[in-house]
Design a protein around this motif. Structure first.
Motif, mmCIF file in Angstrom:
data_model
loop_
_atom_site.group_PDB
_atom_site.id
_atom_site.type_symbol
_atom_site.label_atom_id
_atom_site.label_comp_id
_atom_site.label_asym_id
_atom_site.label_seq_id
_atom_site.Cartn_x
_atom_site.Cartn_y
_atom_site.Cartn_z
ATOM 1 N N ILE A 224 -2.041 2.957 6.920
ATOM 2 C CA ILE A 224 -0.909 2.385 6.206
ATOM 3 C C ILE A 224 -1.328 2.232 4.757
ATOM 4 C CG2 ILE A 224 -1.546 -0.026 6.714
ATOM 5 C CD1 ILE A 224 2.030 0.982 6.996
ATOM 6 N N GLU A 225 -0.509 2.753 3.846
ATOM 7 C CA GLU A 225 -0.897 2.815 2.431
ATOM 8 C C GLU A 225 -0.021 1.898 1.585
ATOM 9 O OE1 GLU A 225 -1.298 6.332 -0.912
ATOM 10 O OE2 GLU A 225 -2.018 6.661 1.134
ATOM 11 N N GLU A 226 -0.658 1.165 0.685
ATOM 12 C CA GLU A 226 0.028 0.266 -0.249
ATOM 13 C C GLU A 226 1.066 -0.614 0.460
ATOM 14 O OE1 GLU A 226 -0.993 0.165 -3.368
ATOM 15 O OE2 GLU A 226 -2.182 1.988 -3.427
ATOM 16 N N PRO A 227 0.666 -1.356 1.500
ATOM 17 C CA PRO A 227 1.645 -2.202 2.199
ATOM 18 C C PRO A 227 2.138 -3.379 1.375
ATOM 19 C CG PRO A 227 -0.568 -2.632 2.997
ATOM 20 C CD PRO A 227 -0.672 -1.453 2.092
ATOM 21 N N MET A 245 -5.459 -0.720 12.311
ATOM 22 C CA MET A 245 -5.195 0.471 11.514
ATOM 23 C C MET A 245 -5.925 0.418 10.181
ATOM 24 S SD MET A 245 -1.544 2.073 10.251
ATOM 25 C CE MET A 245 -0.908 2.110 11.933
ATOM 26 N N LEU A 246 -6.348 1.582 9.700
ATOM 27 C CA LEU A 246 -6.959 1.662 8.380
ATOM 28 C C LEU A 246 -5.943 1.285 7.310
ATOM 29 C CD1 LEU A 246 -8.834 5.082 8.673
ATOM 30 C CD2 LEU A 246 -9.786 2.792 9.000
ATOM 31 N N ILE A 247 -6.408 0.586 6.286
ATOM 32 C CA ILE A 247 -5.566 0.204 5.155
ATOM 33 C C ILE A 247 -6.018 0.978 3.927
ATOM 34 C CG2 ILE A 247 -4.890 -1.672 3.603
ATOM 35 C CD1 ILE A 247 -5.230 -3.594 5.940
ATOM 36 N N ALA A 248 -5.039 1.602 3.259
ATOM 37 C CA ALA A 248 -5.324 2.345 2.028
ATOM 38 C C ALA A 248 -4.652 1.650 0.852
ATOM 39 C CB ALA A 248 -4.818 3.780 2.140
ATOM 40 N N THR A 249 -5.392 1.512 -0.226
ATOM 41 C CA THR A 249 -4.831 1.000 -1.475
ATOM 42 C C THR A 249 -5.768 1.398 -2.599
ATOM 43 O OG1 THR A 249 -3.878 -0.950 -2.569
ATOM 44 C CG2 THR A 249 -5.960 -1.274 -1.428
ATOM 45 N N GLY A 250 -5.305 1.232 -3.832
ATOM 46 C CA GLY A 250 -6.172 1.524 -4.965
ATOM 47 C C GLY A 250 -5.622 2.509 -5.962
ATOM 48 N N LEU A 263 -13.276 -3.103 -4.018
ATOM 49 C CA LEU A 263 -14.155 -2.822 -2.883
ATOM 50 C C LEU A 263 -14.844 -4.080 -2.374
ATOM 51 C CD1 LEU A 263 -15.557 0.556 -4.156
ATOM 52 C CD2 LEU A 263 -14.489 0.240 -1.917
ATOM 53 N N LYS A 264 -15.207 -4.963 -3.262
ATOM 54 C CA LYS A 264 -15.907 -6.184 -2.876
ATOM 55 C C LYS A 264 -15.006 -7.167 -2.130
ATOM 56 C CE LYS A 264 -20.054 -5.276 -4.148
ATOM 57 N NZ LYS A 264 -21.082 -5.066 -3.090
ATOM 58 N N THR A 265 -13.685 -6.982 -2.202
ATOM 59 C CA THR A 265 -12.803 -7.858 -1.420
ATOM 60 C C THR A 265 -12.896 -7.551 0.069
ATOM 61 O OG1 THR A 265 -10.881 -6.362 -1.520
ATOM 62 C CG2 THR A 265 -11.155 -7.951 -3.333
ATOM 63 N N GLY A 266 -13.305 -6.332 0.423
ATOM 64 C CA GLY A 266 -13.402 -5.944 1.823
ATOM 65 C C GLY A 266 -12.087 -5.599 2.482
ATOM 66 N N ILE A 267 -10.996 -5.460 1.714
ATOM 67 C CA ILE A 267 -9.680 -5.261 2.324
ATOM 68 C C ILE A 267 -9.313 -3.794 2.494
ATOM 69 C CG2 ILE A 267 -8.802 -7.428 1.368
ATOM 70 C CD1 ILE A 267 -7.198 -5.585 -0.636
ATOM 71 N N VAL A 268 -10.044 -2.874 1.867
ATOM 72 C CA VAL A 268 -9.601 -1.491 1.814
ATOM 73 C C VAL A 268 -10.550 -0.591 2.606
ATOM 74 C CG1 VAL A 268 -10.784 -1.137 -0.407
ATOM 75 C CG2 VAL A 268 -8.960 0.420 0.280
ATOM 76 N N ASP A 269 -9.955 0.296 3.393
ATOM 77 C CA ASP A 269 -10.723 1.283 4.161
ATOM 78 C C ASP A 269 -10.694 2.648 3.492
ATOM 79 O OD1 ASP A 269 -11.257 -0.402 6.622
ATOM 80 O OD2 ASP A 269 -9.066 -0.442 6.588
ATOM 81 N N VAL A 270 -9.524 3.012 2.967
ATOM 82 C CA VAL A 270 -9.345 4.294 2.282
ATOM 83 C C VAL A 270 -8.909 3.988 0.852
ATOM 84 C CG1 VAL A 270 -8.179 6.526 2.282
ATOM 85 C CG2 VAL A 270 -8.641 5.361 4.458
ATOM 86 N N VAL A 271 -9.749 4.325 -0.099
ATOM 87 C CA VAL A 271 -9.516 3.967 -1.491
ATOM 88 C C VAL A 271 -8.759 5.093 -2.184
ATOM 89 C CG1 VAL A 271 -10.599 3.254 -3.650
ATOM 90 C CG2 VAL A 271 -11.684 2.689 -1.466
ATOM 91 N N GLY A 272 -7.572 4.779 -2.687
ATOM 92 C CA GLY A 272 -6.798 5.761 -3.434
ATOM 93 C C GLY A 272 -7.264 5.818 -4.876
ATOM 94 N N ILE A 273 -7.539 7.034 -5.377
ATOM 95 C CA ILE A 273 -8.039 7.201 -6.735
ATOM 96 C C ILE A 273 -7.292 8.358 -7.386
ATOM 97 C CG2 ILE A 273 -10.116 7.289 -8.169
ATOM 98 C CD1 ILE A 273 -11.791 7.026 -5.604
#
Length: 373
Positions: A224-227, A245-250, A263-273
């Motif tokens: 799920i991306e940018e929820p 489910m994996l969470i994507a944001t960034g 990244l240090k928040t620990g909330i993201v699995d897939v980092v959008g760049i």
């Protein structure tokens, strides 16, 4: 090799993958004293933002004219130092992205090697191709049929954007959204990848997001991306604690420091760049190292011109931490007309570009046709 000329320009054209809406972006053309040309992009999106980014590029140009084009790190740092007052993200980051990307394109051309070799070489021989679309049709059947057609073309996965312009109403009603996800999964079968990008225009609260994500899990949605808005760290944290489910944001972050904090928040699995947003190839490569150190994955946000797609492909193929590569599945001017040989998938895979630099040949006549400033 000294930098001789820098030209910034705004372009616009209709985007079939976005319901034929007019998309805007800005490009830079950098030329060295021997005539080598590099291209870069800053995805400013709106006309007024494109105009502002062009102004910043013109302000940064005196820092680069006469400098050695091969000194990418020093040139990047000089731009960063210059924008210290106004440059933690926003317009300045777009400008630095475009200029830095163009300088890496030149560097590869001068050294006679594709960009990925300058980034440490290939970590993968190819990447799975993902069809990245905005859902737009009125019925679930039409939307599922469109996706199934892309699967028939060879795409291994699909990423669907909710809340986009068109006749679909995704992101507003739970039952409607779930019926859509079910229709797509039923149509494409159990083995194809399926990603849901909630998107900026959809405003879910935490409880609704948890319920929807749990339901999506039953249909094999990959991530799920940018929820939520990217700044709402607590909402992401609650969602991550309540689902598997994996969470994507960034993708809306700007700087290396910003990604470090995320990244240090620990909330993201897939980092959008996005290389046309995060201060270019130099910064993207630094961010990849942070992603690897945190044992996460990343996904290049490449939804603009072939210039950004090329940069994304080189960066992705040079890292073991990338899962796939997104491509716009419908032919469109910014991907198919702007360069002589468009980037495409072959039997479900995207292969590295082997020509020097970004590995693309920009059609300057095509650029002039869509230029508006």
């Amino acid at each position: 090799m000294k930098i001789l000329k820098i030209e910034a320009m705004g372009i616009r054209c209709p985007e079939p993958n976005d319901n034929n809406n007019i998309r805007h972006t800005m490009l830079v053309r950098v030329e060295t004293e021997d005539g080598t040309v590099g291209w870069g992009e800053g995805i400013a999106m709106w006309p007024e933002a494109v105009k502002a980014v062009i102004a910043v590029v013109e302000g940064l140009s005196p820092l680069l004219i006469g400098k050695d084009a091969l000194d990418t790190e020093a040139n990047w740092q000089a731009m960063k130092d210059h924008v210290w007052w106004y440059g933690e993200g926003g317009i300045a980051s777009f400008a630095i992205s475009a200029l830095d990307m163009a300088l890496w394109d030149i560097k590869g051309k001068l050294l006679g090697v594709p960009l990925y070799r300058l980034l440490g070489g290939k970590q993968r021989d190819r990447l799975p191709a993902c069809a990245s679309i905005h859902v737009k049709h009125e019925t679930h059947e039409e939307n599922a049929d469109e996706i199934a057609a892309y699967m028939d073309e060879g795409f291994q996965s699909v990423k669907v954007g909710f809340g986009k312009k068109g006749k679909a109403r995704l992101g507003q009603e739970a039952a409607y959204d779930l019926a859509y996800v079910k229709a797509v999964r039923d149509r494409i079968g159990p083995d194809k990848g399926f990603i849901v990008d909630v998107g900026n225009s959809v405003k879910w609260d935490v409880g609704h997001a948890i319920r929807m994500t749990r339901a999506f899990e039953e249909y094999g949605v990959w991530w799920i991306e940018e929820p939520f808005h990217p700044s709402n760290i607590e909402a992401h944290r609650e969602l991550r604690a309540a689902t598997t489910m994996l969470i994507a944001t960034g993708e809306r972050e700007w700087t290396v420091d910003g990604y470090h904090r995320l990244l240090k928040t620990g909330i993201v699995d897939v980092v959008g760049i996005d290389p046309a947003r995060v201060e270019g190839i130099t910064a993207f490569h630094k961010i990849i190292q942070l992603v690897g150190a945190e044992k996460r994955k990343f996904n290049a946000h490449a939804w603009s011109t072939a210039i950004t797609s090329a940069a994304s492909l080189h960066l992705s193929i040079s890292s073991p931490h990338c899962l796939l590569l997104e491509l716009k599945p419908m032919p469109n001017p910014m991907q198919n007309e702007l360069v002589k040989e468009p980037i495409t998938q072959k039997d479900g895979w995207v292969y590295p570009l082997e020509a020097p630099g970004l590995g693309i040949e920009v059609d300057e006549e095509a650029v002039r046709k869509v230029r508006f400033m």
